[in-house]
Design a protein around this motif. Structure first.
Motif, PDB file in Angstrom:
ATOM      1  N   ASP A  53      53.790  80.707  82.658  1.00 24.22           N
ATOM      2  CA  ASP A  53      53.487  81.703  83.698  1.00 24.22           C
ATOM      3  C   ASP A  53      54.200  81.478  85.023  1.00 24.22           C
ATOM      4  OD1 ASP A  53      51.572  83.173  82.123  1.00 24.22           O
ATOM      5  OD2 ASP A  53      50.193  81.490  82.369  1.00 24.22           O
ATOM      6  N   TRP A  54      54.940  80.399  85.159  1.00 19.23           N
ATOM      7  CA  TRP A  54      55.600  80.132  86.442  1.00 19.23           C
ATOM      8  C   TRP A  54      56.544  81.259  86.828  1.00 19.23           C
ATOM      9  CZ3 TRP A  54      54.538  76.296  89.745  1.00 19.23           C
ATOM     10  CH2 TRP A  54      55.424  76.112  90.827  1.00 19.23           C
ATOM     11  N   PRO A  55      56.548  81.692  88.101  1.00 27.85           N
ATOM     12  CA  PRO A  55      55.827  81.152  89.253  1.00 27.85           C
ATOM     13  C   PRO A  55      54.467  81.813  89.498  1.00 27.85           C
ATOM     14  CG  PRO A  55      57.405  82.751  90.039  1.00 27.85           C
ATOM     15  CD  PRO A  55      57.526  82.729  88.534  1.00 27.85           C
ATOM     16  N   HIS A  56      54.004  82.612  88.555  1.00 26.28           N
ATOM     17  CA  HIS A  56      52.722  83.312  88.751  1.00 26.28           C
ATOM     18  C   HIS A  56      51.577  82.428  88.277  1.00 26.28           C
ATOM     19  CE1 HIS A  56      55.288  86.712  89.596  1.00 26.28           C
ATOM     20  NE2 HIS A  56      55.852  86.605  88.403  1.00 26.28           N
ATOM     21  N   LEU A  57      51.462  81.280  88.932  1.00 27.88           N
ATOM     22  CA  LEU A  57      50.448  80.302  88.552  1.00 27.88           C
ATOM     23  C   LEU A  57      49.329  80.351  89.588  1.00 27.88           C
ATOM     24  CD1 LEU A  57      50.192  78.183  86.273  1.00 27.88           C
ATOM     25  CD2 LEU A  57      51.038  76.478  87.891  1.00 27.88           C
ATOM     26  N   GLY A  58      48.130  80.602  89.143  1.00 29.74           N
ATOM     27  CA  GLY A  58      46.992  80.694  90.058  1.00 29.74           C
ATOM     28  C   GLY A  58      45.705  80.479  89.320  1.00 29.74           C
ATOM     29  N   PHE A  59      44.646  81.098  89.812  1.00 30.91           N
ATOM     30  CA  PHE A  59      43.301  80.871  89.266  1.00 30.91           C
ATOM     31  C   PHE A  59      43.214  81.201  87.773  1.00 30.91           C
ATOM     32  CE2 PHE A  59      39.022  82.210  88.175  1.00 30.91           C
ATOM     33  CZ  PHE A  59      38.237  81.232  88.757  1.00 30.91           C
ATOM     34  N   GLY A  60      43.703  82.384  87.374  1.00 32.69           N
ATOM     35  CA  GLY A  60      43.563  82.813  85.983  1.00 32.69           C
ATOM     36  C   GLY A  60      44.288  81.924  84.991  1.00 32.69           C
ATOM     37  N   PRO A  61      45.610  81.736  85.157  1.00 29.48           N
ATOM     38  CA  PRO A  61      46.319  80.877  84.207  1.00 29.48           C
ATOM     39  C   PRO A  61      45.814  79.432  84.170  1.00 29.48           C
ATOM     40  CG  PRO A  61      47.870  82.220  85.469  1.00 29.48           C
ATOM     41  CD  PRO A  61      46.533  82.403  86.103  1.00 29.48           C
ATOM     42  N   LEU A  62      45.347  78.922  85.310  1.00 28.70           N
ATOM     43  CA  LEU A  62      44.902  77.528  85.370  1.00 28.70           C
ATOM     44  C   LEU A  62      43.464  77.338  84.897  1.00 28.70           C
ATOM     45  CD1 LEU A  62      46.401  76.276  88.770  1.00 28.70           C
ATOM     46  CD2 LEU A  62      47.110  75.629  86.467  1.00 28.70           C
ATOM     47  N   LEU A  63      42.705  78.430  84.794  1.00 27.65           N
ATOM     48  CA  LEU A  63      41.261  78.318  84.538  1.00 27.65           C
ATOM     49  C   LEU A  63      40.921  77.498  83.289  1.00 27.65           C
ATOM     50  CD1 LEU A  63      38.627  81.101  85.039  1.00 27.65           C
ATOM     51  CD2 LEU A  63      38.488  79.573  83.091  1.00 27.65           C
ATOM     52  N   PRO A  64      41.473  77.785  82.114  1.00 25.76           N
ATOM     53  CA  PRO A  64      41.067  77.009  80.925  1.00 25.76           C
ATOM     54  C   PRO A  64      41.373  75.517  81.066  1.00 25.76           C
ATOM     55  CG  PRO A  64      42.278  78.989  80.289  1.00 25.76           C
ATOM     56  CD  PRO A  64      42.462  78.836  81.756  1.00 25.76           C
ATOM     57  N   GLY A  65      42.603  75.208  81.480  1.00 26.34           N
ATOM     58  CA  GLY A  65      42.980  73.808  81.594  1.00 26.34           C
ATOM     59  C   GLY A  65      42.199  73.066  82.659  1.00 26.34           C
ATOM     60  N   ALA A  66      42.005  73.707  83.828  1.00 29.28           N
ATOM     61  CA  ALA A  66      41.273  73.056  84.911  1.00 29.28           C
ATOM     62  C   ALA A  66      39.826  72.787  84.504  1.00 29.28           C
ATOM     63  CB  ALA A  66      41.315  73.925  86.170  1.00 29.28           C
ATOM     64  N   ALA A  67      39.195  73.744  83.824  1.00 28.92           N
ATOM     65  CA  ALA A  67      37.799  73.564  83.408  1.00 28.92           C
ATOM     66  C   ALA A  67      37.667  72.444  82.380  1.00 28.92           C
ATOM     67  CB  ALA A  67      37.255  74.877  82.849  1.00 28.92           C
ATOM     68  N   VAL A  68      38.554  72.428  81.393  1.00 28.37           N
ATOM     69  CA  VAL A  68      38.474  71.384  80.355  1.00 28.37           C
ATOM     70  C   VAL A  68      38.780  70.011  80.952  1.00 28.37           C
ATOM     71  CG1 VAL A  68      39.483  70.561  78.195  1.00 28.37           C
ATOM     72  CG2 VAL A  68      39.010  73.000  78.496  1.00 28.37           C
ATOM     73  N   ALA A  69      39.791  69.945  81.818  1.00 24.86           N
ATOM     74  CA  ALA A  69      40.127  68.662  82.449  1.00 24.86           C
ATOM     75  C   ALA A  69      38.975  68.178  83.327  1.00 24.86           C
ATOM     76  CB  ALA A  69      41.403  68.787  83.278  1.00 24.86           C
ATOM     77  N   GLY A  70      38.347  69.091  84.066  1.00 22.42           N
ATOM     78  CA  GLY A  70      37.217  68.710  84.911  1.00 22.42           C
ATOM     79  C   GLY A  70      36.053  68.169  84.107  1.00 22.42           C
ATOM     80  N   ALA A  71      35.782  68.790  82.955  1.00 20.35           N
ATOM     81  CA  ALA A  71      34.709  68.298  82.086  1.00 20.35           C
ATOM     82  C   ALA A  71      35.043  66.891  81.573  1.00 20.35           C
ATOM     83  CB  ALA A  71      34.508  69.248  80.917  1.00 20.35           C
ATOM     84  N   GLY A  72      36.297  66.667  81.211  1.00 15.02           N
ATOM     85  CA  GLY A  72      36.702  65.344  80.730  1.00 15.02           C
ATOM     86  C   GLY A  72      36.598  64.283  81.815  1.00 15.02           C
ATOM     87  N   GLN A  73      37.012  64.633  83.032  1.00 13.46           N
ATOM     88  CA  GLN A  73      36.899  63.691  84.144  1.00 13.46           C
ATOM     89  C   GLN A  73      35.439  63.341  84.420  1.00 13.46           C
ATOM     90  OE1 GLN A  73      38.921  66.156  86.930  1.00 13.46           O
ATOM     91  NE2 GLN A  73      40.958  65.443  86.370  1.00 13.46           N
ATOM     92  N   ALA A  74      34.552  64.321  84.284  1.00 18.57           N
ATOM     93  CA  ALA A  74      33.128  64.099  84.547  1.00 18.57           C
ATOM     94  C   ALA A  74      32.494  63.155  83.541  1.00 18.57           C
ATOM     95  CB  ALA A  74      32.385  65.430  84.543  1.00 18.57           C
ATOM     96  N   LEU A  75      33.032  63.111  82.337  1.00 16.38           N
ATOM     97  CA  LEU A  75      32.508  62.178  81.336  1.00 16.38           C
ATOM     98  C   LEU A  75      33.052  60.764  81.542  1.00 16.38           C
ATOM     99  CD1 LEU A  75      32.691  64.326  78.072  1.00 16.38           C
ATOM    100  CD2 LEU A  75      30.670  63.794  79.451  1.00 16.38           C
ATOM    101  N   GLN A  76      34.063  60.628  82.382  1.00 12.41           N
ATOM    102  CA  GLN A  76      34.667  59.309  82.607  1.00 12.41           C
ATOM    103  C   GLN A  76      34.214  58.663  83.912  1.00 12.41           C
ATOM    104  OE1 GLN A  76      39.054  59.142  81.223  1.00 12.41           O
ATOM    105  NE2 GLN A  76      38.664  61.314  81.499  1.00 12.41           N
TER     106      GLN A  76
END
Length: 475
Positions: A370-393
């Motif tokens: 999606d570059w350079p149209h990178l923002g909330f929508g494209p990042l949402l799945p990855g950011a949410a999954v990464a945040g959940a993983g960080q929270a378990l660590q």
């Protein structure tokens, strides 16, 4: 004739002071402040550079000056709390943090801002070790487990929320303050914290406090400075001779520090960083995991802020809010951490590294597609999954590190853990940030971002492998 009977006095052992709900809220509020301020500047750097006519090297000092001072003095802050009383040091450190935040917000130039940031880092180093030490010394059993889990959740959430808050405050331009609001906002928060601390935070101290380990303190400071200073300033300064000499001196400084500390430990004294602490498996293996995790975390936050603002041309608010899914996922998943650890043991941490790796891969795919149209929508799945993983660590690993540290060494143990984390956070900005900025002129912003995230992915794999060495259960 009456006879006087003397009844022998019964010796009672005073119960340790208890940390109630309002007191726990107060110390967690204080725990959030230094971490928020480490990350809050990331999205404000372009505005600071424009307003103060600061070059790239000076802007890196705004970040590094705080982080290095904070890391260098943390263990000393923990020792002073053991010696003079943790509540007393907590109040002094919090008051100093408020005053230095005010100095940052009113700084007339780049040089004065850097000086105020260094002083702010020193104040944070006096305040933060008292948080963990107070929790360790004034709670026990399930209350301590819950408090430690909340501390870890607060730490992780603060790192992400700081970047979001920074974007909102810069864009809001409160009363025409612009970027200065990211520092001035601390002043009323600190005032509230001081009022609550006086009333609700109990005084604790080590029953057998040791004097300050001056040689250890000096050698630890030299060790961290010889590593962090050249790595944070080297690229912007063009890698002058002093950076290479400093890096060459680092292993000798570390060897000298470890020799002095081991000698003091064997002599029965309490050195600044007791080598005997590392014989505790939970602390040793937990700290090994915190290092690559924190390097990747801080490097990612720094790089994504630059990429979204300078590459994707998002404003500070949109750049900050693009990470909101990460913060929300971290918050909700971290609340379930204690129950998951109780049921599945420390393999929860391993599962967290897998989730974080999947999240970072999703972010890599979004950036590539999606570059350079990178923002909330494209990042949402990855950011949410990464945040959940960080929270378990992160929350669980912090709890593991401190789980077997005796209350008498709570200040030393907390200082060692937070110093390790903070040094790794500063190292993450220095290494991954430098890698990204070095790649941009040669590969372009998108490919530099993708390459840096793939390097971070290697660090996530390492954390997953190291998590297999953790004790299966947590005390």
């Amino acid at each position: 004739m009456s006879e006087t009977v003397t009844v022998p006095a019964v010796r009672t052992t005073a119960a340790p002071p208890a940390l109630g709900g309002p007191g726990l809220f107060t110390v967690l509020l204080a725990a959030a402040l230094p971490l928020v301020d480490f990350f809050i500047v990331n999205v404000a750097l372009p505005a600071i550079g424009t307003d103060l006519a600061a070059g790239e090297a000076m802007l890196e000092l705004v970040v590094a000056g705080y982080g290095v001072a904070y890391a260098v003095l943390l263990v000393l802050g923990g020792r002073l709390g053991d010696l003079y009383g943790r509540r007393r040091m907590f109040l002094a450190g919090m008051a100093a943090f408020g005053l230095t935040s005010l100095a940052c917000g009113l700084a007339p130039g780049a040089g004065s801002l850097v000086a105020a940031r260094v002083a702010q880092g020193a104040a944070a180093a006096a305040m933060l070790p008292q948080v963990l030490a107070t929790i360790q010394a004034s709670t026990s059993g399930t209350r301590r487990a819950k408090a430690m889990s909340l501390y870890g959740a607060t730490a992780g959430l603060s790192m992400v929320a700081g970047q979001i808050l920074g974007g909102v405050l810069v864009a809001a331009d409160v009363a025409g303050t612009g970027w200065r609001a990211i520092f001035l906002v601390n002043v009323p928060v600190v005032a509230l914290g001081l009022v609550l601390a006086v009333r609700f935070v109990p005084e604790t101290r080590s029953q057998h406090p040791e004097p300050v380990d001056v040689p250890g303190t000096v050698l630890l400071a030299v060790s961290l400075l010889t590593l962090l200073a050249p790595l944070t300033e080297g690229r912007a300064a063009g890698w002058p001779l002093w950076t290479w000499l400093s890096l060459a001196a680092f292993p000798f400084a570390v060897a000298g520090f470890w020799t002095v500390e081991r000698r003091a430990d064997r002599a029965g004294r309490t050195p600044l960083v007791p080598p005997s602490l590392f014989r505790v498996p939970s602390m040793r293996h937990g700290l090994e995991l915190i290092v690559p995790f924190s390097i990747g975390f801080s490097g990612f936050m720094f790089v994504i802020a630059l990429a979204l603002q300078q590459g994707a041309r998002l404003g500070p608010v949109r750049a900050g809010l693009a990470l909101a899914p990460m913060a929300l996922a971290f918050l909700f998943v971290s609340l379930a951490g204690p129950r998951l650890i109780a049921r599945f043991g420390t393999r929860v941490v391993t599962a967290g590294s897998v989730l974080q790796g999947v999240g970072v891969l999703l972010i890599v795919l979004a950036a590539w597609r999606d570059w350079p149209h990178l923002g909330f929508g494209p990042l949402l799945p990855g950011a949410a999954v990464a945040g959940a993983g960080q929270a378990l660590q992160l929350p669980n690993v912090m709890r593991i590190v401190m789980s077997e540290v005796p209350p008498a060494r709570a200040g030393v143990g907390s200082g060692v853990m937070v110093t390790t984390q903070q040094s790794a956070l500063a190292l993450g900005v220095a290494t991954l940030g430098t890698l990204f900025l070095t790649l941009v002129p040669h590969l372009g912003m998108r490919d530099a971002l993708v390459g840096t995230l793939l390097v971070q992915l290697g660090g996530i794999v390492l954390t997953g492998l190291l998590s297999l060495r953790l004790p299966r259960t947590v005390g």
